[in-house]
Design an enzyme around this catalytic site. Structure first.
Site: not given
Ligand SMILES: Nc1ncnc2c1ncn2[C@@H]1O[C@H](COP(=O)(O)OP(=O)(O)O)[C@@H](O)[C@H]1O
Ligand SMILES: O=P(O)(O)OC[C@H]1O[C@](O)(COP(=O)(O)O)[C@@H](O)[C@@H]1O
Ligand SMILES: [Mg+2]
Length: 573
Positions: A282, A226-227, A325
Site C-alpha cells: 500500500d 497476522r497477529g 489494494m
C-alpha cells in the site's frame, strides 16, 4: 506517540564524547555540534556482564538496562537535525570492534571510498531555500570500517510478517547471500510463519544454496501471518537460540512489533541487532520514498485496467470497475491510474466522494457515458468505506493484527451503478443528440438504458507476483544496507531510501504515522487533470460539512513520496 522528539533536542552540552562508534576517527565539535545522546545508563553492566543476562532483566543476577531509550537527536547550524538510531554502545559501552572484512573482500576492496563517511546523513527535506532550516536528517546507510561482530559470532534470523508483497523472497535471498559473501556469516535461520513462528513453528536454516532461486517466485518461502506478536515469547526465543541479528521484514504493524522487540532486547542488555525492513504494497510507511514491490504492483494493476478498458469500450455503455489494494492509502490506485491513461475516475480513501447530486459520481458517470460511451473506474479497497457503513451495517471486524476488515466497496459500487442504469432513460432527441435523464423524467419515446458493467477484482493477483527487475535491485540494496547497519552495531531501526539515498531511520519515526496521499498536493491534481473527474470537494463545502483542514505537508516531493499525515484509522497502540 510516546517517543515524540524531546524538546531538549537543542541541549548544547554533549554528555558523551562526540564520536561515531563505527569509524576509526573521532568527530570534533566542528563536525557535529550539540550532539546529545539521550540515553541514561545508570549502573551500566560491562560487556562481559551482559553475556548472560536474565530474561526478566531487573530481577536476575545481571543488571538490566532500565532507562527508557529516548530519541537521539543531534542539532547543528542552520536548523540541521540528525535523528540518529540506537547503537550497541548506547547501552553496552565496552564492546570489542573488528575491522570490516569488506576491506579485504576481492569485490569490494577495489571500490574507492566504499565505506560511508562518519558524518554522512541523508536529508529528509530536499527542497530548501537560502535561509530555510535544513531540517531532519537520518544516518546514511552503508558499510563502516569497524564492525561489532566477528563473522563466526553472527547468528542471524529472518522473519516475514503481514500481507504479501512482491520482492519478499528477493530480500530474503539478498540478506542470506549478503551476510555470507560480504561478511562471511553462515548461520542464518528462517523463522516460519511470521512473529508467532518464533515460538510456535519450526525454523529453516538458510544458505546461499537454499535461497538461490527464490527471487523468481512470488510470496515468501518463510510464510507469513497476522497477529501472534507475543513480546516475551519472541524475545525468549531469540535469547534461547543465541540469535544476535534479527531481520524483520514487514509493514507498519510489523515495524511496531519490531520496535517492541528491540526495546525488550535492550532492556535485557542483549547484544542483538534488530533491523526492520519495510514492506508495504500500500506504500503506507512514512519517511521512506516507497516500498519494494510497489512498482511491481502498479505494473501488474495495468493488466487489470487494460482488461477493464477493453471490456468497457467493446460494448454499449460499458463500465469497467477495478478494485485495487490500498486500505488507508490510495497510492497503488493513484499511480496505476496515472500510468494507464485509460481511467476516467480514481477513488481513494483519502478523497471522500459521494454518489448523488451535483458534482457527485453518478452525475459524472452519466456525463462520461454520454461523451465516450464507456468508462473505467479504478478504486482502492479503502475508498468510500464510510458510505458503505451508512448503508450496510458495519460489523467493525478486525483481522488478527487489529486491522479493520473492509467491506467490498467494488461490489457495492458496481451494484449501485447497475441500479443507476435501470433508473436511467435513454432519450433520443434527434439523430446526433443523446441525453440521459433521471427516472422521474418520462417521455413517450423513452426506453430503459442498460449499463454493461464488468467488475474486476485483481487485489491479491497484484501482490502475489514475483518482483520486477527494478524492485529486485531495490531489494538487494535494502538487504545490503540492513546488513551493514547491523554489523556496524546499529539497532532499533528501519532501513529505506529517503530521497533516493538509503538511510537508517529510528523505529519511532516510521511508526508514528501512516503515509497517505495528500489530495491538496500536486500529484493528486495531476490525477484529477488526467481523468477529468470531479474533486468531490464542493458538495461538502456547499452543505457546510467542512472537511478537516489538511495537516501541512512537511515535504513536497514531486514523486509523491514523503507526504505525511497523522495516523488516523489504525491506531492500535
Ligand atoms: N502495535 C503493535 N505492536 C506489536 N505488534 C504488532 C502491532 N501491530 C501489528 N503487530 C504485529 O505485526 C505483524 C504484522 O502486522 P500487520 O498489521 O498484519 O501487517 P503489516 O506489518 O504488513 O502492516 C502481526 O504479527 C501483528 O501482530
Ligand atoms: O492478506 P489479507 O489479510 O487479506 O489483507 C489484505 C490487506 O493486505 C494488504 O495487501 C497489505 O496490508 P499490510 O501492508 O498491512 O500487510 C492490504 O492492501 C490489504 O487490505
Ligand atoms: Mg499494514
Amino acid at each position: 506517540m510516546e517517543n515524540s522528539i524531546s524538546s531538549s533536542a537543542s541541549v548544547s552540552t554533549p554528555r558523551f564524547k562526540c564520536f561515531d562508534p563505527t569509524n576509526s576517527y573521532h568527530a570534533t565539535a566542528h563536525h557535529i555540534r550539540n550532539r546529545a545522546y539521550f540515553v541514561t545508563t545508570p549502573s551500566l553492566p560491562s560487556s562481559s556482564d551482559c553475556s548472560t543476562p536474565s530474561r526478566d532483566g531487573d530481577s536476575g543476577s545481571t543488571m538490566a538496562i532500565s532507562a527508557k531509550l529516548e530519541p537521539k537527536i543531534v542539532t547543528g547550524e542552520l536548523g540541521y537535525v540528525l535523528e540518529d538510531v540506537p547503537h550497541f554502545t548506547d547501552y553496552l559501552p565496552h564492546l570489542p570492534t573488528y575491522p570490516n572484512p569488506l576491506q579485504v573482500n576481492p569485490s569490494y576492496s577495489v571500490v574507492k571510498q566504499y565505506f560511508v563517511n562518519m558524518d554522512d546523513t541523508v536529508a529528509q527535506k530536499i527542497v530548501v531555500h537560502k535561509d530555510s532550516p535544513r531540517g531532519t536528517h537520518f544516518r546514511r546507510a552503508g558499510p563502516r570500517q569497524k564492525v561489532y561482530f566477528e563473522s563466526d559470532e553472527v547468528h542471524a534470523c529472518i522473519v516475514t510478517c503481514g500481507g504479501l508483497c512482491p520482492g519478499l523472497n528477493t530480500v530474503i535471498r539478498e540478506l542470506v547471500c549478503g551476510l555470507y559473501y560480504m561478511y562471511g556469516v553462515n548461520r542464518v535461520l528462517g523463522i516460519e510463519g511470521g512473529y508467532r513462528g518464533f515460538y510456535a513453528r519450526n525454523t529453516i536454516p538458510l544458505t546461499p544454496k537454499v535461497v538461490n532461486d527464490i527471487h523468481k517466485r512470488g510470496g515468501t518461502i518463510l510464510g507469513t501471518s497476522r497477529g501472534g506478536h507475543d513480546k516475551s515469547k519472541i524475545v525468549d526465543s531469540i535469547q534461547d537460540r543465541g540469535i544476535n541479528q534479527v531481520y524483520i521484514i514487514g509493514g507498519d504493524g510489523t515495524q511496531k512489533g519490531a520496535s517492541v522487540i528491540f526495546e525488550e532486547l535492550r532492556r535485557r542488555g542483549l547484544k542483538v541487532a534488530v533491523v526492520g525492513i519495510p514492506k508495504t504494497i500500500d506504500n503506507d510507511i512514512t519517511v521512506i520514498d516507497k516500498s519494494f514491490g510497489f512498482d511491481t504492483a502498479v505494473e501488474e494493476a495495468q493488466r487489470a485496467i487494460n482488461a477493464a478498458h477493453v471490456e468497457a469500450e467493446s460494448i454499449e455503455n460499458g463500465i469497467g470497475v477495478v478494485k485495487l489494494m490500498g486500505r488507508y492509502s490510495g497510492f497503488i490506485a493513484m499511480y496505476a491510474t496515472l500510468a494507464s491513461r485509460d481511467v476516467d475516475c480514481c477513488l481513494i480513501p483519502e478523497s471522500p466522494f459521494y454518489l448523488e447530486g451535483p458534482g457527485g459520481l453518478f452525475e459524472y458517470i452519466k456525463k462520461r457515458l454520454k461523451e465516450n460511451g464507456h468508462m473505467v473506474i479504478v478504486m482502492a479497497e479503502g475508498a468510500g468505506q464510510e458510505l458503505l457503513t451508512e448503508s450496510i451495517r458495519s460489523m467493525n471486524q478486525q483481522d488478527a493484527s487489529g486491522n479493520k476488515l473492509l467491506q467490498d466497496v467494488g461490489l457495492w459500487l458496481s451494484q449501485k451503478i447497475k441500479a443507476l442504469g435501470y433508473g436511467l432513460i435513454w432519450m433520443k432527441l434527434g439523430i446526433h443528440r443523446v441525453g440521459l435523464v433521471g427516472i422521474g423524467d418520462h417521455f413517450a419515446s423513452q426506453k430503459k438504458m442498460t449499463i454493461n458493467l464488468k467488475y474486476i477484482d485483481p487485489t491479491y493477483m497484484i501482490r502475489a507476483v514475483r518482483s520486477n527487475a527494478s524492485d529486485n535491485v531495490y531489494c538487494t540494496l535494502l538487504a545490503h544496507s540492513a546488513i551493514h547497519g547491523a554489523m556496524a552495531g546499529y539497532t532499533g531501526f528501519t532501513v529505506g531510501p529517503v530521497n533516493g539515498r538509503h538511510a537508517y531511520i529510528p523505529f519511532y519515526r516510521v511508526i508514528e504515522r501512516q503515509h497517505k496521499v495528500v489530495i491538496t498536493d500536486r500529484m493528486w491534481a495531476r490525477l484529477l487533470s488526467s481523468t477529468n473527474q470531479p474533486s468531490f470537494l464542493d458538495h461538502k463545502d456547499v452543505t457546510g460539512d467542512k472537511r478537516e483542514e489538511e495537516p501541512e505537508t512537511p515535504e513536497l516531493n514531486e514523486s509523491g513520496a514523503n507526504h505525511i499525515e497523522p495516523l488516523t484509522a489504525q491506531s492500535r497502540d
